[in-house]
Design a protein around this motif. Structure first.
Motif, PDB file in Angstrom:
ATOM      1  N   GLY A   1       0.788  -1.224   0.000  1.00 53.93           N
ATOM      2  CA  GLY A   1       0.000   0.000   0.000  1.00 53.93           C
ATOM      3  C   GLY A   1       0.816   1.267   0.000  1.00 53.93           C
ATOM      4  O   GLY A   1       0.242   2.361   0.030  1.00 53.93           O
ATOM      5  N   LYS A   2       2.155   1.146  -0.091  1.00 51.13           N
ATOM      6  CA  LYS A   2       2.969   2.353   0.027  1.00 51.13           C
ATOM      7  C   LYS A   2       4.177   2.376  -0.899  1.00 51.13           C
ATOM      8  O   LYS A   2       4.462   3.404  -1.512  1.00 51.13           O
ATOM      9  CB  LYS A   2       3.449   2.518   1.464  1.00 51.13           C
ATOM     10  N   SER A   3       4.919   1.272  -1.050  1.00 49.39           N
ATOM     11  CA  SER A   3       6.183   1.371  -1.780  1.00 49.39           C
ATOM     12  C   SER A   3       6.555   0.063  -2.461  1.00 49.39           C
ATOM     13  O   SER A   3       6.070  -1.012  -2.103  1.00 49.39           O
ATOM     14  CB  SER A   3       7.322   1.784  -0.835  1.00 49.39           C
ATOM     15  N   VAL A   4       7.440   0.199  -3.457  1.00 51.77           N
ATOM     16  CA  VAL A   4       8.005  -0.939  -4.170  1.00 51.77           C
ATOM     17  C   VAL A   4       9.524  -0.791  -4.197  1.00 51.77           C
ATOM     18  O   VAL A   4      10.056   0.316  -4.079  1.00 51.77           O
ATOM     19  CB  VAL A   4       7.465  -1.054  -5.610  1.00 51.77           C
ATOM     20  N   VAL A   5      10.206  -1.901  -4.362  1.00 60.75           N
ATOM     21  CA  VAL A   5      11.653  -1.895  -4.499  1.00 60.75           C
ATOM     22  C   VAL A   5      11.980  -2.178  -5.961  1.00 60.75           C
ATOM     23  O   VAL A   5      11.349  -3.029  -6.597  1.00 60.75           O
ATOM     24  CB  VAL A   5      12.308  -2.913  -3.540  1.00 60.75           C
ATOM     25  N   ILE A   6      12.954  -1.447  -6.519  1.00 65.46           N
ATOM     26  CA  ILE A   6      13.265  -1.508  -7.955  1.00 65.46           C
ATOM     27  C   ILE A   6      14.760  -1.753  -8.118  1.00 65.46           C
ATOM     28  O   ILE A   6      15.589  -1.078  -7.485  1.00 65.46           O
ATOM     29  CB  ILE A   6      12.873  -0.193  -8.668  1.00 65.46           C
ATOM     30  N   LEU A   7      15.114  -2.697  -8.980  1.00 62.30           N
ATOM     31  CA  LEU A   7      16.518  -2.965  -9.303  1.00 62.30           C
ATOM     32  C   LEU A   7      16.856  -2.273 -10.617  1.00 62.30           C
ATOM     33  O   LEU A   7      16.214  -2.518 -11.640  1.00 62.30           O
ATOM     34  CB  LEU A   7      16.764  -4.473  -9.424  1.00 62.30           C
ATOM     35  N   CYS A   8      17.866  -1.401 -10.603  1.00 66.32           N
ATOM     36  CA  CYS A   8      18.294  -0.677 -11.797  1.00 66.32           C
ATOM     37  C   CYS A   8      19.741  -1.032 -12.131  1.00 66.32           C
ATOM     38  O   CYS A   8      20.531  -1.389 -11.252  1.00 66.32           O
ATOM     39  CB  CYS A   8      18.173   0.828 -11.594  1.00 66.32           C
ATOM     40  N   ALA A   9      20.075  -0.912 -13.420  1.00 64.14           N
ATOM     41  CA  ALA A   9      21.428  -1.231 -13.880  1.00 64.14           C
ATOM     42  C   ALA A   9      21.941  -0.088 -14.747  1.00 64.14           C
ATOM     43  O   ALA A   9      21.840  -0.122 -15.966  1.00 64.14           O
ATOM     44  CB  ALA A   9      21.424  -2.539 -14.667  1.00 64.14           C
ATOM     45  N   PRO A  10      22.536   0.944 -14.149  1.00 63.80           N
ATOM     46  CA  PRO A  10      23.018   2.091 -14.934  1.00 63.80           C
ATOM     47  C   PRO A  10      24.219   1.768 -15.802  1.00 63.80           C
ATOM     48  O   PRO A  10      24.556   2.534 -16.697  1.00 63.80           O
ATOM     49  CB  PRO A  10      23.374   3.118 -13.860  1.00 63.80           C
ATOM     50  N   GLY A  11      24.890   0.635 -15.588  1.00 58.53           N
ATOM     51  CA  GLY A  11      26.042   0.252 -16.400  1.00 58.53           C
ATOM     52  C   GLY A  11      26.411  -1.190 -16.163  1.00 58.53           C
ATOM     53  O   GLY A  11      25.779  -1.882 -15.361  1.00 58.53           O
ATOM     54  N   ASN A  12      27.439  -1.677 -16.866  1.00 56.64           N
ATOM     55  CA  ASN A  12      27.879  -3.051 -16.690  1.00 56.64           C
ATOM     56  C   ASN A  12      28.299  -3.284 -15.246  1.00 56.64           C
ATOM     57  O   ASN A  12      29.175  -2.600 -14.708  1.00 56.64           O
ATOM     58  CB  ASN A  12      29.060  -3.362 -17.624  1.00 56.64           C
ATOM     59  N   ASN A  13      27.674  -4.299 -14.621  1.00 58.04           N
ATOM     60  CA  ASN A  13      27.958  -4.656 -13.231  1.00 58.04           C
ATOM     61  C   ASN A  13      27.812  -3.470 -12.276  1.00 58.04           C
ATOM     62  O   ASN A  13      28.439  -3.418 -11.231  1.00 58.04           O
ATOM     63  CB  ASN A  13      29.356  -5.267 -13.099  1.00 58.04           C
ATOM     64  N   GLN A  14      27.002  -2.516 -12.686  1.00 57.46           N
ATOM     65  CA  GLN A  14      26.670  -1.387 -11.821  1.00 57.46           C
ATOM     66  C   GLN A  14      25.178  -1.462 -11.515  1.00 57.46           C
ATOM     67  O   GLN A  14      24.351  -1.286 -12.407  1.00 57.46           O
ATOM     68  CB  GLN A  14      27.009  -0.065 -12.504  1.00 57.46           C
ATOM     69  N   HIS A  15      24.863  -1.748 -10.270  1.00 60.86           N
ATOM     70  CA  HIS A  15      23.472  -1.937  -9.896  1.00 60.86           C
ATOM     71  C   HIS A  15      23.124  -1.078  -8.689  1.00 60.86           C
ATOM     72  O   HIS A  15      23.944  -0.900  -7.780  1.00 60.86           O
ATOM     73  CB  HIS A  15      23.188  -3.411  -9.582  1.00 60.86           C
ATOM     74  N   VAL A  16      21.901  -0.559  -8.720  1.00 60.30           N
ATOM     75  CA  VAL A  16      21.373   0.241  -7.622  1.00 60.30           C
ATOM     76  C   VAL A  16      19.974  -0.278  -7.307  1.00 60.30           C
ATOM     77  O   VAL A  16      19.180  -0.551  -8.210  1.00 60.30           O
ATOM     78  CB  VAL A  16      21.308   1.739  -7.975  1.00 60.30           C
ATOM     79  N   ILE A  17      19.699  -0.425  -6.024  1.00 56.86           N
ATOM     80  CA  ILE A  17      18.361  -0.803  -5.580  1.00 56.86           C
ATOM     81  C   ILE A  17      17.702   0.426  -4.964  1.00 56.86           C
ATOM     82  O   ILE A  17      18.251   1.050  -4.047  1.00 56.86           O
ATOM     83  CB  ILE A  17      18.410  -1.955  -4.561  1.00 56.86           C
ATOM     84  N   TYR A  18      16.551   0.797  -5.505  1.00 55.85           N
ATOM     85  CA  TYR A  18      15.794   1.933  -4.998  1.00 55.85           C
ATOM     86  C   TYR A  18      14.493   1.449  -4.366  1.00 55.85           C
ATOM     87  O   TYR A  18      13.969   0.384  -4.700  1.00 55.85           O
ATOM     88  CB  TYR A  18      15.435   2.907  -6.127  1.00 55.85           C
ATOM     89  N   ILE A  19      13.975   2.256  -3.459  1.00 59.14           N
ATOM     90  CA  ILE A  19      12.624   2.068  -2.941  1.00 59.14           C
ATOM     91  C   ILE A  19      11.806   3.277  -3.368  1.00 59.14           C
ATOM     92  O   ILE A  19      12.150   4.411  -3.038  1.00 59.14           O
ATOM     93  CB  ILE A  19      12.597   1.918  -1.413  1.00 59.14           C
ATOM     94  N   TYR A  20      10.747   3.010  -4.133  1.00 63.63           N
ATOM     95  CA  TYR A  20       9.881   4.088  -4.596  1.00 63.63           C
ATOM     96  C   TYR A  20       8.626   4.131  -3.731  1.00 63.63           C
ATOM     97  O   TYR A  20       7.830   3.191  -3.716  1.00 63.63           O
ATOM     98  CB  TYR A  20       9.517   3.893  -6.063  1.00 63.63           C
ATOM     99  N   ASP A  21       8.454   5.208  -3.002  1.00 64.02           N
ATOM    100  CA  ASP A  21       7.266   5.457  -2.188  1.00 64.02           C
ATOM    101  C   ASP A  21       6.247   6.150  -3.087  1.00 64.02           C
ATOM    102  O   ASP A  21       6.345   7.347  -3.351  1.00 64.02           O
ATOM    103  CB  ASP A  21       7.643   6.340  -0.990  1.00 64.02           C
TER     104      ASP A  21
END
Length: 506
Positions: A259-279
């Motif tokens: 009811g509030k947020s999701v977690v998202i896996l992003c890959a801005p580059g090779n072997n470069q990963h960021v996990i965000y939480i979108y509220d």
């Protein structure tokens, strides 16, 4: 009849009657004795006819009595059946209410266990704002890094503005509830998308992940090539598009706080990963973990997202060929841990329910079922329960109704631990029981696409994503069917892309 009359005497009287009835009186040859016998014979006939009729009336009355008795018995049985059904339904609702109460209690326990009280942070003049979404990338003080347990001994940043707590990861859909009668099977029936303009106005490019938030009623889809996340509430004809400079190549999504947020896996580059939480309530994105922060030791490619029993974020580390592949567990502001997945080649998709974790290995065409206990960060454990292997050397139509896969593309648990496994190259979705043994293929009234992911909601509505065809989104309804329908071959076999679902060349 007269006592002692035999058949010959009866025949004689009938012949006499025929003679009297058909011949002129002067030509009747019967004697007076024969005429007397005939007269006596005729006088007895009405009584015997009445006996026959009385017998027939009695027979009909008995048949009517038996029919009425049968009707009353059937009514009693129907009333008993309805009473049993009512009792079963009441027991089912009671169990659902009990499960809901247990889940609410567990969510509250998890929330209290994970809650950290921090002072408010002053807004920075350099904050990046895009499309009314603030990207909060709370940086941490540098400290010593331990390769053994991948945690850092440092002071947690107290400038964070929001306490982030994951909801329970317990599944809320019951696949078996869609089976209406004993002995029937599951199928997905293609439906017209309820609100066409949601997808007509917001095109999809390369949709990789889909999930559903039962509380907010949002369908969430991440589109890798178009660098955006779609949130769709079909009941309210509401669609939101979340995009921004930091949202690069989103490859996986999972509900974080219901009811509030999701977690998202992003890959801005090779072997470069960021996990965000979108509220999506407050329209704020928080950085959960990043390859640039040694706290999390994110040195290799990550694939898939799920939430663990302990409220941590799970992903799969798919490093170079010589290095072991690992199940990764991340905790915001604390660090990352990992467990080796022995024998794995290309772990790619992950699903979870309570302590159960399903991990697909595209290199071996297997699905590993594990048990992860991570409620205590310092005493977590992971063990393998079962490996679902593929039946070798079968054609697609043969494999359709047997255990195994060609290219696993999405998995989903239900509340009892049943598991759905999608197969992109096999064009199937298969159901496995709580011991992870193959039950049956999910029938469909259309050829299943080269799916990249799928999800079924607690109401039976579902989305199947396709990255190859022009139609990227298939809206389906899970229903019951008496018999498994024949497997439907795709109209064409798509060309194998050099890039896989979750990784692209930069």
């Amino acid at each position: 009849m007269e006592a002692g009359l035999d058949q010959s005497e009866i025949d004689e009287r009938c012949e006499c009657l025929k003679e009297v009835a058909t011949s002129p009186a002067g030509r009747v040859l019967a004697t007076d004795k024969q005429l007397d016998n005939l007269e006596q014979f005729i006088s007895l006939v009405p009584g015997y006819i009445e006996k026959v009729r009385s017998h027939r009336v009695a027979v009909k009355a008995e048949e009517k009595r038996k029919a009425e008795e049968k009707r009353r018995q059937e009514e009693k049985e129907e009333e008993a059946r309805k009473a049993r059904e009512k009792q079963i339904e009441e027991e089912r609702k009671a169990k659902e209410e009990q499960r809901a109460n247990e889940e609410r209690a567990k969510e509250e326990r998890d929330r209290r266990a994970l809650e950290v009280i921090v002072p408010p942070r002053q807004n920075s003049a350099n904050s990046n704002i895009n499309a009314s979404v603030a990207f909060i990338t709370n940086r941490l003080e540098m400290g010593s890094f331990s390769e053994n347990n991948e945690t850092v001994d440092r002071t947690i940043d107290t400038t964070a503005t929001t306490v982030l707590s994951a909801s329970s990861n317990a599944a809320q859909v019951d696949f078996v509830s869609f089976i209406k009668n004993s002995g029937e099977y599951l199928m997905v029936r293609k439906k017209k998308f309820p609100v066409d303009e949601l997808v007509n106005n917001e095109k999809l490019g390369y949709p990789l992940g889909v999930t559903y938030d039962e509380k907010s009623k949002y369908w969430i889809i991440c589109d890798r090539n178009l660098n955006k996340v779609l949130l769709m509430n079909v009941a309210e004809s509401d669609v939101r598009v979340f995009e921004g400079p930091h949202l690069r190549n989103p490859t996986a999504v999972a509900v974080f706080e219901k009811g509030k947020s999701v977690v998202i896996l992003c890959a801005p580059g090779n072997n470069q990963h960021v996990i965000y939480i979108y509220d999506f309530v407050d329209e704020i994105m928080h950085q959960f973990a990043s390859h640039s922060d040694p706290l999390y030791n994110m040195k290799s490619q990550l694939r898939g997202l799920a939430i663990s029993l302990g409220g941590n974020v799970l992903s799969l580390e798919c490093s170079h060929a010589a290095a072991p592949k690992r199940l990764r567990i991340f905790k915001r502001d604390v660090g990352g841990k990992g467990f080796d997945i022995m024998g794995a080649k290309t772990p790619s998709f992950i699903a979870s329910h309570n302590s159960k974790v399903a991990i697909s290995d595209l290199g071996n065409n297997t699905v590993l079922i594990g048990n992860l206990i991570d409620t205590d960060w310092n005493k977590m454990s992971f063990s393998v329960l079962r490996i679902i292997e593929t039946t070798q050397d079968l054609t697609l139509d043969q494999l359709a109704n047997n255990n195994g896969f060609k290219f696993v593309s999405g998995m989903q648990f239900d509340t009892y631990g049943h598991l759905l496994i999608g197969d992109a190259k096999g064009h199937t979705i298969k159901l496995y029981d709580t011991d992870y043994k193959f039950l049956h293929r999910i029938s469909s009234d259309f050829p299943l696409p080269y799916m990249s992911s799928f999800h079924i909601s607690s109401s039976g509505e579902g989305i199947i994503l396709d990255v190859h065809a022009q139609q990227k989104l298939h809206w389906v309804k899970m229903e019951s069917i008496e018999n498994i329908t024949p497997w439907k071959a795709p109209p064409y076999q798509p060309k194998q892309s050099r890039e896989n679902y979750q990784n692209r060349r930069f």
